[in-house]
Scaffold this motif. Sequence first.
Motif, PDB file in Angstrom:
ATOM      1  N   TYR A  67       0.868  -1.181   0.000  1.00  0.00           N
ATOM      2  CA  TYR A  67       0.000   0.000   0.000  1.00  0.00           C
ATOM      3  C   TYR A  67       0.901   1.225   0.000  1.00  0.00           C
ATOM      4  O   TYR A  67       1.615   1.478   0.974  1.00  0.00           O
ATOM      5  CB  TYR A  67      -0.908  -0.026   1.227  1.00  0.00           C
ATOM      6  CG  TYR A  67      -1.840   1.155   1.372  1.00  0.00           C
ATOM      7  CD1 TYR A  67      -2.532   1.674   0.286  1.00  0.00           C
ATOM      8  CD2 TYR A  67      -2.045   1.749   2.620  1.00  0.00           C
ATOM      9  CE1 TYR A  67      -3.392   2.748   0.424  1.00  0.00           C
ATOM     10  CE2 TYR A  67      -2.909   2.815   2.772  1.00  0.00           C
ATOM     11  CZ  TYR A  67      -3.582   3.314   1.677  1.00  0.00           C
ATOM     12  OH  TYR A  67      -4.436   4.382   1.820  1.00  0.00           O
ATOM     13  N   ASN A  68       0.887   1.969  -1.088  1.00  0.00           N
ATOM     14  CA  ASN A  68       1.790   3.107  -1.256  1.00  0.00           C
ATOM     15  C   ASN A  68       1.246   4.337  -0.541  1.00  0.00           C
ATOM     16  O   ASN A  68       0.864   5.333  -1.155  1.00  0.00           O
ATOM     17  CB  ASN A  68       1.998   3.397  -2.744  1.00  0.00           C
ATOM     18  CG  ASN A  68       3.046   4.475  -2.979  1.00  0.00           C
ATOM     19  OD1 ASN A  68       3.931   4.669  -2.144  1.00  0.00           O
ATOM     20  ND2 ASN A  68       2.945   5.171  -4.096  1.00  0.00           N
ATOM     21  N   SER A  69       1.208   4.251   0.794  1.00  0.00           N
ATOM     22  CA  SER A  69       0.671   5.348   1.593  1.00  0.00           C
ATOM     23  C   SER A  69       1.030   5.115   3.053  1.00  0.00           C
ATOM     24  O   SER A  69       1.435   4.020   3.444  1.00  0.00           O
ATOM     25  CB  SER A  69      -0.852   5.424   1.442  1.00  0.00           C
ATOM     26  OG  SER A  69      -1.415   6.364   2.347  1.00  0.00           O
ATOM     27  N   THR A  70       0.881   6.160   3.844  1.00  0.00           N
ATOM     28  CA  THR A  70       0.927   5.994   5.293  1.00  0.00           C
ATOM     29  C   THR A  70      -0.436   5.481   5.756  1.00  0.00           C
ATOM     30  O   THR A  70      -1.404   5.465   4.985  1.00  0.00           O
ATOM     31  CB  THR A  70       1.230   7.329   5.990  1.00  0.00           C
ATOM     32  OG1 THR A  70       0.222   8.285   5.609  1.00  0.00           O
ATOM     33  CG2 THR A  70       2.598   7.852   5.592  1.00  0.00           C
ATOM     34  N   ILE A  71      -0.512   5.063   7.020  1.00  0.00           N
ATOM     35  CA  ILE A  71      -1.781   4.652   7.618  1.00  0.00           C
ATOM     36  C   ILE A  71      -1.942   5.401   8.929  1.00  0.00           C
ATOM     37  O   ILE A  71      -1.079   5.321   9.805  1.00  0.00           O
ATOM     38  CB  ILE A  71      -1.822   3.131   7.874  1.00  0.00           C
ATOM     39  CG1 ILE A  71      -1.694   2.357   6.561  1.00  0.00           C
ATOM     40  CG2 ILE A  71      -3.118   2.741   8.577  1.00  0.00           C
ATOM     41  CD1 ILE A  71      -1.644   0.846   6.742  1.00  0.00           C
ATOM     42  N   SER A  72      -3.032   6.145   9.043  1.00  0.00           N
ATOM     43  CA  SER A  72      -3.292   6.901  10.266  1.00  0.00           C
ATOM     44  C   SER A  72      -4.731   6.694  10.707  1.00  0.00           C
ATOM     45  O   SER A  72      -5.661   6.819   9.903  1.00  0.00           O
ATOM     46  CB  SER A  72      -3.036   8.398  10.045  1.00  0.00           C
ATOM     47  OG  SER A  72      -3.452   9.145  11.186  1.00  0.00           O
ATOM     48  N   ASN A  73      -4.898   6.392  11.991  1.00  0.00           N
ATOM     49  CA  ASN A  73      -6.243   6.203  12.532  1.00  0.00           C
ATOM     50  C   ASN A  73      -7.069   7.481  12.492  1.00  0.00           C
ATOM     51  O   ASN A  73      -8.299   7.425  12.596  1.00  0.00           O
ATOM     52  CB  ASN A  73      -6.156   5.716  13.983  1.00  0.00           C
ATOM     53  CG  ASN A  73      -5.606   4.308  14.084  1.00  0.00           C
ATOM     54  OD1 ASN A  73      -5.803   3.496  13.194  1.00  0.00           O
ATOM     55  ND2 ASN A  73      -4.898   4.020  15.171  1.00  0.00           N
ATOM     56  N   PHE A  74      -6.398   8.627  12.369  1.00  0.00           N
ATOM     57  CA  PHE A  74      -7.100   9.907  12.416  1.00  0.00           C
ATOM     58  C   PHE A  74      -7.223  10.565  11.044  1.00  0.00           C
ATOM     59  O   PHE A  74      -7.697  11.691  10.941  1.00  0.00           O
ATOM     60  CB  PHE A  74      -6.388  10.856  13.383  1.00  0.00           C
ATOM     61  CG  PHE A  74      -6.287  10.308  14.779  1.00  0.00           C
ATOM     62  CD1 PHE A  74      -7.401  10.252  15.602  1.00  0.00           C
ATOM     63  CD2 PHE A  74      -5.090   9.813  15.263  1.00  0.00           C
ATOM     64  CE1 PHE A  74      -7.317   9.731  16.883  1.00  0.00           C
ATOM     65  CE2 PHE A  74      -4.994   9.291  16.542  1.00  0.00           C
ATOM     66  CZ  PHE A  74      -6.116   9.249  17.353  1.00  0.00           C
TER      67      PHE A  74
END
Length: 333
Positions: free
Chosen positions: A131-138
């Motif tokens: 997945y070419n992205s960051t992952i943020s819960n917010f």
Amino acid sequence: MKAKVFIMIMLFVLFLVGCDSEEEVDRKVQDHIMETYGFEVDITYRESLNEGNMGDRIYQVQRKDDPKVEFTVDLMGMWETKIAGDNYEIQEEAFFIGEKFVKKYENELSKLKISNVVFRKSSGLYIETSYNSTISNFKEETLQPLMEFINLLNSYKESEKFEDNYAELDINYSNDKSVQLTQIHEIKTLGQLKEQLYQDLDISNESLKAKDEELFIELENDLRKLGYQYEYGLNSDDPRFESFGCFQEFYENGECNEGYRMYLKGDSLEKDKIFELIQFLNSHSSLIFQDVIISNSKDERIIFEDIKLIKSMADIDTVYSGVNESLGKTILN
């Protein structure tokens, strides 16, 4: 005694001489695959031979030509290695299920920044993807593509009607990090996706740090005025050494409700200066702190278990005296 030592040495020598070399084992694996299936493989992983596994071990291999199926070869034998079997046919079936999925949703996957989707089979289907992205819960914009990807997987299973359930989804994302999701057939909403992501301590800490970054930058400036700074800096390159973070048991819906753990460093560990620092941290309007560890250049430390319990100089005296370690303790030279 000498006879026993001699026998042990001879047995060790016989073990070394009698065991197949790595090159010989590689050849046996290649010969087995060629004789059974008629193609060559690259060996990508060799499990070591040791007494603990009594010679039972696996080799991970990948077919050189298309389809480039990855599978395992089972080996046995401490002295002479024998091929016990392999799981090529099982992994080939999973590979084609995954290949068909990628072809069917090629355009959608590209838009979702999803790539390198691989299906493997064990006790269910294991899916690995990038997945070419960051992952943020917010930040829902980082979660929505994952939710849509999961929807595609669940729709695909319904339409193809294959028997195996999805056992695990392994997502590799920015900076060589990964997160594992299970029971993905039950993930129908962003809220359900977040519930699983909340269990991943790396994502939870990264999400919180990103959300509160401006507050910690502002706090750093105020701390310097008091003579203190973050021990490992605002951002650390080593996840083992972070100036602030949250224990997993303190998380609730992605928030650090009980308060951050924080490591600070300063020149003075004098009681009045430490009390001033604790009062300042407890009065912060937006950030809550739990355990705070303060050190100096001599590697002396004051460890507070929960600074919210420190109400007066008498509490500071208690920590320094060592009478009540539930409040904290000192490590002084």
